[in-house]
Design an enzyme around this catalytic site. Structure first.
Site, short mmCIF file in Angstrom:
data_model
loop_
_atom_site.label_atom_id
_atom_site.label_comp_id
_atom_site.label_asym_id
_atom_site.label_seq_id
_atom_site.Cartn_x
_atom_site.Cartn_y
_atom_site.Cartn_z
N SER A 240 17.37 23.64 -43.87
CA SER A 240 16.63 22.38 -44.00
C SER A 240 17.57 21.20 -44.17
O SER A 240 18.66 21.32 -44.71
CB SER A 240 15.71 22.47 -45.23
N ALA A 241 17.10 20.03 -43.72
CA ALA A 241 17.87 18.79 -43.90
C ALA A 241 17.68 18.22 -45.31
O ALA A 241 18.39 17.32 -45.72
CB ALA A 241 17.41 17.75 -42.88
N ASP B 207 13.10 26.41 -41.12
CA ASP B 207 13.11 25.03 -41.59
C ASP B 207 12.11 24.99 -42.75
O ASP B 207 11.24 25.87 -42.85
CB ASP B 207 12.66 24.13 -40.42
N LEU B 208 12.24 24.02 -43.64
CA LEU B 208 11.35 24.00 -44.81
C LEU B 208 10.12 23.11 -44.57
O LEU B 208 8.99 23.60 -44.46
CB LEU B 208 12.13 23.52 -46.04
N ASP B 209 10.37 21.80 -44.44
CA ASP B 209 9.27 20.85 -44.32
C ASP B 209 8.60 20.98 -42.96
O ASP B 209 9.24 20.80 -41.93
CB ASP B 209 9.82 19.42 -44.53
N LYS C 31 20.77 17.81 -37.76
CA LYS C 31 20.17 18.36 -36.54
C LYS C 31 20.05 17.20 -35.55
O LYS C 31 19.74 16.10 -35.98
CB LYS C 31 18.77 18.93 -36.84
N LYS D 36 10.53 13.13 -38.94
CA LYS D 36 10.51 14.56 -39.25
C LYS D 36 11.86 15.21 -38.93
O LYS D 36 12.37 15.06 -37.82
CB LYS D 36 9.40 15.27 -38.48
N GLU E 247 11.00 26.12 -36.42
CA GLU E 247 11.20 24.67 -36.59
C GLU E 247 10.00 23.85 -36.14
O GLU E 247 9.35 24.21 -35.16
CB GLU E 247 12.38 24.23 -35.71
N ASP E 248 9.73 22.74 -36.84
CA ASP E 248 8.63 21.86 -36.41
C ASP E 248 9.14 20.58 -35.76
O ASP E 248 8.34 19.79 -35.25
CB ASP E 248 7.73 21.49 -37.61
N THR F 165 5.62 18.84 -46.83
CA THR F 165 6.00 17.74 -47.72
C THR F 165 6.02 16.41 -46.97
O THR F 165 6.27 15.37 -47.57
CB THR F 165 7.39 18.00 -48.33
P1 B16 Z 1 15.42 14.58 -48.50
P2 B16 Z 1 13.27 19.64 -43.07
C1 B16 Z 1 13.53 17.07 -43.76
O1 B16 Z 1 13.19 18.39 -44.11
C2 B16 Z 1 12.27 16.24 -43.59
O2 B16 Z 1 11.53 16.69 -42.47
C3 B16 Z 1 12.65 14.79 -43.38
O3 B16 Z 1 11.47 14.01 -43.26
C4 B16 Z 1 13.48 14.30 -44.57
O4 B16 Z 1 13.88 12.96 -44.42
C5 B16 Z 1 14.72 15.22 -44.68
O5 B16 Z 1 14.30 16.55 -44.85
C6 B16 Z 1 15.60 14.84 -45.86
O6 B16 Z 1 14.90 15.05 -47.06
O7 B16 Z 1 15.26 13.11 -48.60
O8 B16 Z 1 14.55 15.38 -49.44
O9 B16 Z 1 16.88 15.01 -48.59
O10 B16 Z 1 12.18 19.44 -42.08
O11 B16 Z 1 14.67 19.66 -42.46
O12 B16 Z 1 13.03 20.82 -44.00
MG MG Z 2 10.82 20.24 -40.57
#
Ligand code: B16
Ligand code: MG
Length: 216
Positions: A115-116, A9-11, A146, A45, A170-171, A17
């Site tokens: 990542s999302a 996962d990224l964030d 997810k 998150k 994953e966090d 971020t």
């Molecule tokens: P965006 P991850 C997620 O990243 C974030 O944890 C979540 O807070 C955010 O809303 C989502 O990405 C979408 O991000 O607005 O940049 O498309 O944890 O899946 O890496």
């Molecule tokens: Mg994350």
């Protein structure tokens, strides 16, 4: 287990971020006349942009909005967020992340991002990490959020590795569930009391070595 791929996962795993997401969502909520707490922010998150917006509007008791109005608000938040992340530097990579991903590749283990975030490409570029991943699956290429396993299953398939040979890092609770729903092992980054369904929980990628992966 016989580990052939690690999917990250990224964030919250590679980079934090979350603080920028929080600032941008808070600014939007404040403009709409309300606020939300850091505890509420935890629920965002790993959740997609539109799903996050719906949660936040619910907290502010904002009633039904048209799709057009919703998109306008989501775009506004994203513009503020992108403004902040374009100033990110490699110094913001979480401790041990770059070293661990590199060590995986040196050991012949394939690597992917799952990542999302639709902003994944720009974040990886800013951090200089794009070349470290054999595949990148993000919010631009998946439709089911997810805990649906789509993001990780797609990653495994791009890497040509069976789910049983993949470990996901994953966090978010929903992310751990997504990994398990996809038939993969999951290492949680965070607190064991929160990530109860993970196969193992560590505080960060600086707390694990490639040699330990076979015991997961
Ligand atoms: P965006 P991850 C997620 O990243 C974030 O944890 C979540 O807070 C955010 O809303 C989502 O990405 C979408 O991000 O607005 O940049 O498309 O944890 O899946 O890496
Ligand atoms: Mg994350």
């Amino acid at each position: 287990m016989d580990v052939k791929a690690c999917i990250f996962d990224l964030d919250g795993v590679i980079v934090d971020t979350a603080v920028y997401h929080y600032r941008a969502w808070k600014r939007l909520a404040n403009e709409l006349g309300f606020d939300f707490t850091e505890e509420q922010n935890e629920q965002l998150k790993g959740v997609s942009r539109m799903a996050s917006l719906k949660l936040i509007l619910g907290w502010g008791n904002i009633g039904h909005l048209s799709d057009e109005e919703m998109n306008k608000l989501a775009n506004k938040k994203n513009d503020w967020y992108v403004d902040m992340i374009t100033h990110m530097t490699p110094a913001e990579i979480l401790p041990g992340a770059k070293e661990f991903v590199s060590a995986c590749r040196q050991a012949g283990i394939k690597t992917a991002i799952g990542s999302a975030s639709k902003n994944t490409p720009v974040i990886l570029e800013k951090l200089g990490l794009t070349p470290l991943f054999d595949a990148i699956v993000d919010g631009n290429s998946v439709s089911a959020p997810k805990p649906d396993p789509e993001v990780f299953v797609k990653g495994a398939s791009l890497l040509g590795v069976a789910p049983a040979n993949c470990i996901v890092f994953e966090d978010a609770v929903a992310g751990i569930e997504a990994a398990r729903n996809g038939g993969m092992k999951a290492i949680g980054i965070g607190q064991p009391e929160v990530l109860t369904k993970a196969d193992k929980v560590i505080s960060g990628l600086d707390q694990i070595s490639v040699d330990q992966l076979q015991y997961i």
